[in-house]
Scaffold this motif. Structure first.
Motif, short mmCIF file in Angstrom:
data_model
loop_
_atom_site.label_atom_id
_atom_site.label_comp_id
_atom_site.label_asym_id
_atom_site.label_seq_id
_atom_site.Cartn_x
_atom_site.Cartn_y
_atom_site.Cartn_z
N ARG A 1 0.84 -1.21 0.00
CA ARG A 1 0.00 0.00 0.00
C ARG A 1 0.87 1.25 0.00
NH1 ARG A 1 -4.77 -0.24 4.10
NH2 ARG A 1 -5.81 -1.12 2.26
N PHE A 2 0.43 2.27 -0.77
CA PHE A 2 1.15 3.55 -0.86
C PHE A 2 0.21 4.72 -0.55
CE2 PHE A 2 3.54 0.62 -3.49
CZ PHE A 2 4.86 0.90 -3.16
N ALA A 3 0.79 5.83 -0.13
CA ALA A 3 0.03 7.00 0.30
C ALA A 3 -0.16 7.98 -0.85
CB ALA A 3 0.75 7.70 1.46
N ARG A 4 -1.17 7.73 -1.66
CA ARG A 4 -1.53 8.60 -2.79
C ARG A 4 -0.38 8.74 -3.79
NH1 ARG A 4 -3.91 14.23 -1.72
NH2 ARG A 4 -4.04 14.05 -3.99
N GLY A 5 -0.22 7.73 -4.61
CA GLY A 5 0.78 7.80 -5.67
C GLY A 5 0.45 8.89 -6.66
N GLU A 6 1.43 9.72 -6.96
CA GLU A 6 1.20 10.86 -7.86
C GLU A 6 2.14 10.80 -9.06
OE1 GLU A 6 -1.00 13.56 -7.55
OE2 GLU A 6 -1.55 13.69 -5.44
N GLY A 7 2.98 11.84 -9.25
CA GLY A 7 3.81 11.91 -10.43
C GLY A 7 4.82 10.78 -10.51
N MET A 8 5.20 10.45 -11.76
CA MET A 8 6.08 9.30 -12.01
C MET A 8 6.89 9.60 -13.27
SD MET A 8 4.77 5.40 -12.57
CE MET A 8 5.22 4.42 -11.16
N TRP A 9 8.17 9.18 -13.26
CA TRP A 9 9.03 9.44 -14.42
C TRP A 9 10.15 8.42 -14.45
CZ3 TRP A 9 7.28 13.49 -17.37
CH2 TRP A 9 8.02 13.80 -18.52
N TYR A 10 10.53 7.99 -15.65
CA TYR A 10 11.68 7.10 -15.82
C TYR A 10 12.91 7.94 -16.13
CZ TYR A 10 14.78 3.45 -17.54
OH TYR A 10 15.85 2.62 -17.70
N GLY A 11 14.01 7.65 -15.44
CA GLY A 11 15.28 8.32 -15.70
C GLY A 11 16.36 7.76 -14.80
N ASN A 12 17.59 7.94 -15.17
CA ASN A 12 18.73 7.42 -14.40
C ASN A 12 18.64 5.91 -14.18
OD1 ASN A 12 19.55 10.13 -14.13
ND2 ASN A 12 18.49 10.35 -12.16
N GLY A 13 17.96 5.22 -15.12
CA GLY A 13 17.86 3.77 -15.03
C GLY A 13 16.84 3.26 -14.03
N CYS A 14 15.99 4.16 -13.52
CA CYS A 14 14.98 3.73 -12.56
C CYS A 14 13.71 4.54 -12.74
CB CYS A 14 15.50 3.82 -11.13
SG CYS A 14 15.85 5.49 -10.58
N VAL A 15 12.67 4.15 -12.01
CA VAL A 15 11.39 4.84 -12.04
C VAL A 15 11.22 5.58 -10.71
CG1 VAL A 15 8.88 4.57 -12.16
CG2 VAL A 15 10.36 3.15 -13.59
N TYR A 16 11.05 6.90 -10.77
CA TYR A 16 10.78 7.70 -9.58
C TYR A 16 9.28 7.96 -9.50
CZ TYR A 16 15.79 8.86 -9.75
OH TYR A 16 17.16 8.80 -9.78
N PHE A 17 8.73 7.92 -8.28
CA PHE A 17 7.33 8.31 -8.14
C PHE A 17 7.11 8.94 -6.77
CE2 PHE A 17 7.60 3.89 -6.76
CZ PHE A 17 6.73 3.77 -5.68
N ALA A 18 6.17 9.88 -6.74
CA ALA A 18 5.86 10.62 -5.53
C ALA A 18 4.62 10.04 -4.87
CB ALA A 18 5.63 12.09 -5.85
N CYS A 19 4.63 10.01 -3.55
CA CYS A 19 3.44 9.69 -2.76
C CYS A 19 3.15 10.92 -1.92
CB CYS A 19 3.67 8.46 -1.90
SG CYS A 19 3.73 6.93 -2.86
N THR A 20 2.14 11.65 -2.30
CA THR A 20 1.98 13.02 -1.81
C THR A 20 1.67 13.13 -0.32
OG1 THR A 20 0.99 15.15 -2.44
CG2 THR A 20 -0.49 13.27 -2.33
N ASN A 21 1.11 12.08 0.28
CA ASN A 21 0.77 12.13 1.70
C ASN A 21 1.59 11.15 2.53
OD1 ASN A 21 -1.10 14.11 1.29
ND2 ASN A 21 -2.89 12.78 1.43
N GLY A 22 2.70 10.67 2.00
CA GLY A 22 3.50 9.70 2.73
C GLY A 22 4.27 10.33 3.88
N GLY A 23 4.68 9.50 4.81
CA GLY A 23 5.48 9.95 5.95
C GLY A 23 4.64 10.23 7.18
N ALA A 24 5.29 10.25 8.33
CA ALA A 24 4.59 10.43 9.60
C ALA A 24 3.80 11.72 9.65
CB ALA A 24 5.61 10.38 10.75
N ASN A 25 4.31 12.79 9.05
CA ASN A 25 3.61 14.08 9.03
C ASN A 25 2.82 14.31 7.76
OD1 ASN A 25 4.65 14.69 11.56
ND2 ASN A 25 6.50 15.63 10.70
#
Length: 410
Positions: A268-292
């Protein structure tokens, strides 16, 4: 309007309500974007419009009272709606010259969809645009919504054939990224209980031929919660081996797909948002992730055997890249892109002042631009193919801007 480092400038290239080359109006709520090369200086920019049901035409390409809607055929729309009041989302396409810094053409390129939030470019020069909504047909609309559509990168004024890619599932789609080596397509889900998906196409450049939809699962762990809300389940830099669950036994069009698949073992992830392939990997943001709940950025490193049976013994790796838990560092990361020099450029979607941020490959975060005009989110950051220009939307302000300057110095 926009605060930038010394030496950088911005230019408003398009704004909501302007007339386009095809006679329609620039729609509002511009969101995710990508660029495609034509030649050394000319390029195509495809832009999403995250327009929801009930906005009464104020952001429509067809005018506030839909006076232009009948200039298109019914078949040009995915969903023309009842009484010729269509689903108002979709995409527009811009032909832009980075040498003159001017638009050459601007036109509607997909019509009749809803809440086109983000998406992703493919290696075969198309844009995958995602509906960030689950809405059942009935009432105003004649078709179900919650799908991914494909828009060719064309410099001609034309509309994409509005066919949903059904095998990519029906959920709150946010963004996609394509691994150019394996042609695996990764998909985020904008939901606080969302999953990370992978689509393995039967024919990479013909997605309507279908394929396999899967969900990420941390290996040897059942129903792992990556959000770090209640407990610190995963630490920055921690590397987790993954496997991918086939969803053939699930109804991939079910409104609560994410819940059923999580209960079956997915992560499970906390609201997956933007995603992009680069540097040989896939980066993606989870906008509400983390304790705060200020946001996380993850990276997924595909297996050398990605999408094949051999990946069982050589799995892909999921790593928590950034989680500051500090709104002064990152406030709700949203769209992101990989810059030509390898840093991430990240759009904030927080409640107050929003920034464009940079993140180095080592995870160091820096501020690049500030919205000095409003509290509107930044959206759709993407570089021109020649690396000279960064395009970005100020969504609530209805503006698309081009930023130029001494990139090598930031």
């Amino acid at each position: 309007m926009l605060d930038l480092p010394k030496g950088f400038t911005y230019k408003i290239i398009s704004k909501k309500g302007d007339k386009m080359s095809d006679g329609f109006y620039v729609p509002g709520r511009a969101d995710g974007m990508a660029t495609f090369k034509i030649d050394d200086h000319r390029m195509i920019l495809i832009r999403n419009h995250e327009i929801s049901d009930g906005e009464k035409g104020v952001s429509s390409a067809f005018g506030e009272n839909y006076e232009l809607v009948n200039q298109l055929k019914d078949s040009d729309f995915y969903d023309k709606g009842v009484n010729s009041v269509p689903a108002d989302g979709g995409t527009t396409t811009i032909v832009y010259n980075t040498k003159t810094q001017k638009i050459e053409k601007e036109s509607l390129s997909l019509a009749g969809t809803l809440r086109n939030c983000a998406g992703g470019a493919t290696p075969w020069n198309t844009w995958l645009t995602c509906e960030e909504i689950i809405l059942n047909k009935g009432g105003k609309f004649e078709k179900d919504h919650g799908y991914v559509f494909e828009v060719p990168a064309s410099e001609e004024i034309c509309l994409a054939k509005p066919e949903p890619i059904l095998d990519m599932g029906r959920f709150n789609h946010e963004a996609v990224a394509v691994d150019p080596i394996s042609n695996a397509i990764y998909l985020t889900e904008d939901d606080s209980q969302g999953l990370l998906y992978r689509f393995l196409p039967n024919t990479p450049s013909k997605l309507l031929d279908g394929g396999r939809l899967q969900a990420l699962k941390v290996k040897e762990t059942t129903s792992f919660d990556s959000r770090n809300w209640e407990t610190n389940s995963v630490k920055i830099g921690e590397q987790l081996e993954v496997e991918w669950m086939d969803l053939a036994d699930f109804d991939i069009h079910h409104e609560e797909l994410r819940l059923h698949v999580y209960e079956a073992g997915a992560t499970r992830f906390a609201r997956g948002e933007g995603m992009w392939y680069g540097n040989g990997c896939v980066y993606f943001a989870c906008t509400n992730g983390g304790a705060n709940k200020k946001g996380q950025i993850w990276q997924y490193k595909p297996s050398e055997a990605e999408g094949t049976v051999a990946e069982v013994n050589n799995p892909g790796i999921l790593e928590l890249f950034v989680e500051p838990n500090d709104g002064s560092v990152i406030e709700n990361a949203d769209n992101l892109t990989v810059a030509p020099w390898g840093d991430l450029i990240v759009c904030e979607d927080g409640p107050d002042t929003n920034y464009l941020l940079g993140v180095t490959p080592e995870g160091e975060v820096y501020k690049f631009a500030r919205n000095n005009m409003s509290s509107s989110e930044m959206a759709g950051a993407t570089f021109s193919p020649d690396g000279t220009t960064l395009f970005m939307n100020m969504q609530e302000d209805g503006l698309t801007v081009a930023i130029t300057g001494p990139w090598k110095k930031i």
